[in-house]
Enzyme design. Structure first.
Site, PDB file in Angstrom:
ATOM      1  N   GLY A 189      38.261  34.129  79.135  1.00 16.03           N
ATOM      2  CA  GLY A 189      39.095  33.009  79.553  1.00 16.03           C
ATOM      3  C   GLY A 189      39.882  32.370  78.430  1.00 16.03           C
ATOM      4  O   GLY A 189      40.423  31.273  78.599  1.00 16.03           O
ATOM      5  N   ASP A 193      51.525  40.248  90.765  1.00 23.44           N
ATOM      6  CA  ASP A 193      50.917  38.951  90.454  1.00 23.44           C
ATOM      7  C   ASP A 193      51.614  38.266  89.292  1.00 23.44           C
ATOM      8  O   ASP A 193      51.270  37.127  88.957  1.00 23.44           O
ATOM      9  CB  ASP A 193      49.429  39.114  90.152  1.00 23.44           C
ATOM     10  CG  ASP A 193      49.167  40.032  88.971  1.00 23.44           C
ATOM     11  OD1 ASP A 193      49.496  41.227  89.074  1.00 23.44           O
ATOM     12  OD2 ASP A 193      48.641  39.573  87.942  1.00 23.44           O
ATOM     13  N   ASN A 194      52.595  38.928  88.688  1.00 22.24           N
ATOM     14  CA  ASN A 194      53.376  38.324  87.611  1.00 22.24           C
ATOM     15  C   ASN A 194      54.803  37.984  88.046  1.00 22.24           C
ATOM     16  O   ASN A 194      55.647  37.680  87.192  1.00 22.24           O
ATOM     17  CB  ASN A 194      53.447  39.258  86.395  1.00 22.24           C
ATOM     18  CG  ASN A 194      52.195  39.183  85.546  1.00 22.24           C
ATOM     19  OD1 ASN A 194      51.428  38.239  85.652  1.00 22.24           O
ATOM     20  ND2 ASN A 194      51.981  40.190  84.718  1.00 22.24           N
ATOM     21  N   ASP A 199      54.559  34.305  81.900  1.00 22.48           N
ATOM     22  CA  ASP A 199      53.379  35.069  81.499  1.00 22.48           C
ATOM     23  C   ASP A 199      53.747  36.222  80.580  1.00 22.48           C
ATOM     24  O   ASP A 199      53.847  37.369  81.010  1.00 22.48           O
ATOM     25  CB  ASP A 199      52.608  35.570  82.723  1.00 22.48           C
ATOM     26  CG  ASP A 199      51.166  35.904  82.354  1.00 22.48           C
ATOM     27  OD1 ASP A 199      50.736  35.555  81.234  1.00 22.48           O
ATOM     28  OD2 ASP A 199      50.468  36.511  83.176  1.00 22.48           O
ATOM     29  N   GLY A 232      42.362  33.741  86.003  1.00 20.48           N
ATOM     30  CA  GLY A 232      41.134  34.044  85.282  1.00 20.48           C
ATOM     31  C   GLY A 232      41.012  33.382  83.926  1.00 20.48           C
ATOM     32  O   GLY A 232      39.918  33.315  83.369  1.00 20.48           O
ATOM     33  N   ARG A 233      42.118  32.893  83.372  1.00 20.34           N
ATOM     34  CA  ARG A 233      42.054  32.152  82.108  1.00 20.34           C
ATOM     35  C   ARG A 233      43.080  31.018  82.075  1.00 20.34           C
ATOM     36  O   ARG A 233      43.569  30.621  81.026  1.00 20.34           O
ATOM     37  CB  ARG A 233      42.232  33.067  80.908  1.00 20.34           C
ATOM     38  CG  ARG A 233      43.545  33.843  80.857  1.00 20.34           C
ATOM     39  CD  ARG A 233      43.682  34.535  79.519  1.00 20.34           C
ATOM     40  NE  ARG A 233      44.863  35.383  79.465  1.00 20.34           N
ATOM     41  CZ  ARG A 233      45.325  35.923  78.341  1.00 20.34           C
ATOM     42  NH1 ARG A 233      44.720  35.679  77.199  1.00 20.34           N
ATOM     43  NH2 ARG A 233      46.383  36.710  78.366  1.00 20.34           N
ATOM     44  N   LYS A 269      47.131  28.596  79.859  1.00 21.87           N
ATOM     45  CA  LYS A 269      46.755  29.964  79.502  1.00 21.87           C
ATOM     46  C   LYS A 269      45.734  29.842  78.370  1.00 21.87           C
ATOM     47  O   LYS A 269      46.033  29.243  77.337  1.00 21.87           O
ATOM     48  CB  LYS A 269      47.985  30.754  79.053  1.00 21.87           C
ATOM     49  CG  LYS A 269      47.766  32.242  78.856  1.00 21.87           C
ATOM     50  CD  LYS A 269      49.097  32.906  78.536  1.00 21.87           C
ATOM     51  CE  LYS A 269      48.963  34.416  78.406  1.00 21.87           C
ATOM     52  NZ  LYS A 269      50.282  35.063  78.124  1.00 21.87           N
ATOM     53  N   GLY A 322      43.010  36.644  90.142  1.00 20.84           N
ATOM     54  CA  GLY A 322      43.300  35.242  90.399  1.00 20.84           C
ATOM     55  C   GLY A 322      43.473  34.601  89.040  1.00 20.84           C
ATOM     56  O   GLY A 322      43.522  35.290  88.019  1.00 20.84           O
TER      57      GLY A 322
END
Length: 463
Positions: A129, A257-258, A267, A95-96, A116, A93
């Site tokens: 993070g 997820d990207n 990303d 995360g950072r 980010k 998910g």
């Protein structure tokens, strides 16, 4: 190739709140020791009505994350799962990072400001993070170059150094820290649908499909909205894969997820621009099997879109989802032609001639080892301009055939911009990336980065 951003008033629209709390978790940003503004993207800030705020206010919003007026009252960490190198992971998910704000541009398109390196969330697992300053600099360079080359990409909106010493295993440590804000056309990933399918939550998938169609694609849901959405995602992601190839770009980590469901690239971690047309070229040192190599990116993205279809089977029949998936190869082939021809500045002729030209181009690039940027620079406008260091390569049989065929194609691009009179094309290879970072790391000298961004934008104007 790229439409310049147009100024617009600030039009906040936190549309994601209409989904309800099943898709995100409210979080707080880290309290950084310091906030030193290193980069602000004023031309894109103007497109969302934020260019007029001064540096102090900029830092408050994009370093301390004070909410923007009329926008999200608190940041939201988005929930998603995903396949990572083809292995399903239900423990990921945001995360950072988090979604910080949403607003409309001059065309009414919904845009997100996401982060980010903004601190830990419920999905950080064992991570801190944080984002290294080098990682932030690399993302500026990637997004600026891709935008100039016509790739549908997120935009690096802000980079602020945060005064922490980070430990990393893949670069000299301790290293400097930063927080980055990116402007994107949505942060909804294929993995968001995968997560809901994992929990067999058909109602939540339907709401997310409806949100994606209405808010991200600007269309009304039809009788079969899940098929409608899948078809749109297939079309957009096929274009994305093709644009990577025309740019000579390797993303490096094309996990599900990207992959953004709007087909926008985002990303940037271990990215590279391959100097030559090398299908096996990889960007990530940990991609030992070459799963996301330069020449396999279309296959990788198609596989990810299949995972979206698998998730949509929660609410749709598999047979109905098959035709959009089967359309991907043909859509990619057409998009690849269009992307290559746009960079050459020519228009298609007919299917047989188009294919023959593309085959001759690839054969010439592979056989001679001519750098990709040099090739497109020298042949811009549908004819060979020179003299060029690559002239001996162009005299070889493979390129001679390409040159003979090229003359028949309609020319649609001007080469009057002064950029086309430069001795060298604007490129973004790893040696230059490292040299730019070295000046920042050793002397806190940002002039090379500033100069490179200016040179890239000048190339974008010429394109």
């Amino acid at each position: 190739m790229t439409t310049p951003p147009q100024p617009a008033p600030y039009r906040p629209d936190p549309a994601i709140l209409s989904l309800g709390g099943d898709y995100y978790d409210p979080v707080a940003a880290a309290d950084f020791p310091e906030t030193r503004l290193r980069f602000r993207n004023d031309r894109w800030a103007a497109a969302v009505g934020l260019a007029d705020i001064d540096d102090m206010a900029w830092i408050r919003h994009f370093g301390r994350f004070q909410p923007l007026p009329g926008n999200l009252p608190e940041p939201l960490a988005l929930r998603y799962h995903g396949h990572q190198f083809r292995v399903y992971n239900p423990d990921i998910g945001d995360g950072r990072g988090f979604l910080f704000a949403q607003m409309r541009d001059d065309t009414g398109r919904l845009l997100d400001l996401g982060t980010k390196g903004s601190g830990q969330t419920p999905y950080s697992r064992f991570g801190d993070g944080r984002l290294t300053l080098k990682g932030g600099v690399r993302e500026i360079l990637a997004t600026e170059m891709l935008e100039a080359l016509g790739v549908n990409t997120s935009k690096t909106f802000s980079l602020i150094e945060t005064g922490e010493a980070l430990q990393r295993g893949d670069e000299p440590s301790p290293t400097r820290s930063s927080v980055l804000v990116r402007l994107s056309h949505s942060h909804i990933r294929i993995g968001a649908f995968q997560r809901l399918a994992y929990f067999r939550d058909g109602d939540a998938i339907r709401r997310l499909v409806d949100y994606a169609l209405r808010e991200l694609y600007g269309v009304q849901p039809g009788a079969e909205p899940e098929i409608q959405l899948l078809s749109l995602v297939v079309e957009r992601t096929a274009k994305l894969a093709a644009s990577y190839m025309a740019a000579g770009f390797v993303h490096g980590v094309l996990n599900s997820d990207n992959i953004n469901i709007t087909g926008e690239s985002f990303d940037y971690g271990p990215w590279r621009f391959t100097p030559t047309w090398e299908p096996g070229f990889t960007a990530a040192y940990f991609d030992e099997q070459g799963l996301y190599a330069f020449g396999r990116q279309a296959q990788a993205i198609h596989w990810d879109v299949v995972q979206l279809a698998v998730a949509l089977r929660t609410i749709a029949e598999a047979e109905a989802l098959t035709p959009p998936l089967e359309a991907f190869p043909a859509l990619y082939e057409a998009a690849f032609r269009d992307a290559i021809f746009a960079r050459l500045g020519i228009a298609p002729l007919d299917d047989q001639s188009d294919m023959a030209l593309l085959e001759a181009m690839e054969r010439g690039l592979v056989e001679t080892g001519t750098t990709i940027d040099r090739f497109f620079f020298d042949w811009r406008g549908g004819k060979r301009r020179g003299p060029s260091p690559a002239d001996p390569a162009y005299a070889r049989d493979s390129f001679a055939a390409f040159g003979m065929m090229l003359g028949a194609f309609p020319k649609v691009a001007s080469t009057e911009h002064r950029y086309w009179s430069d001795r060298e094309p604007c490129s973004m290879h790893i040696d230059e990336v490292e040299a730019i970072w070295a000046r920042i790391a050793e002397d806190d000298d940002w002039s090379a980065l500033d100069a490179k961004v200016a040179a890239i934008r000048r190339m974008g104007e010429a394109m």
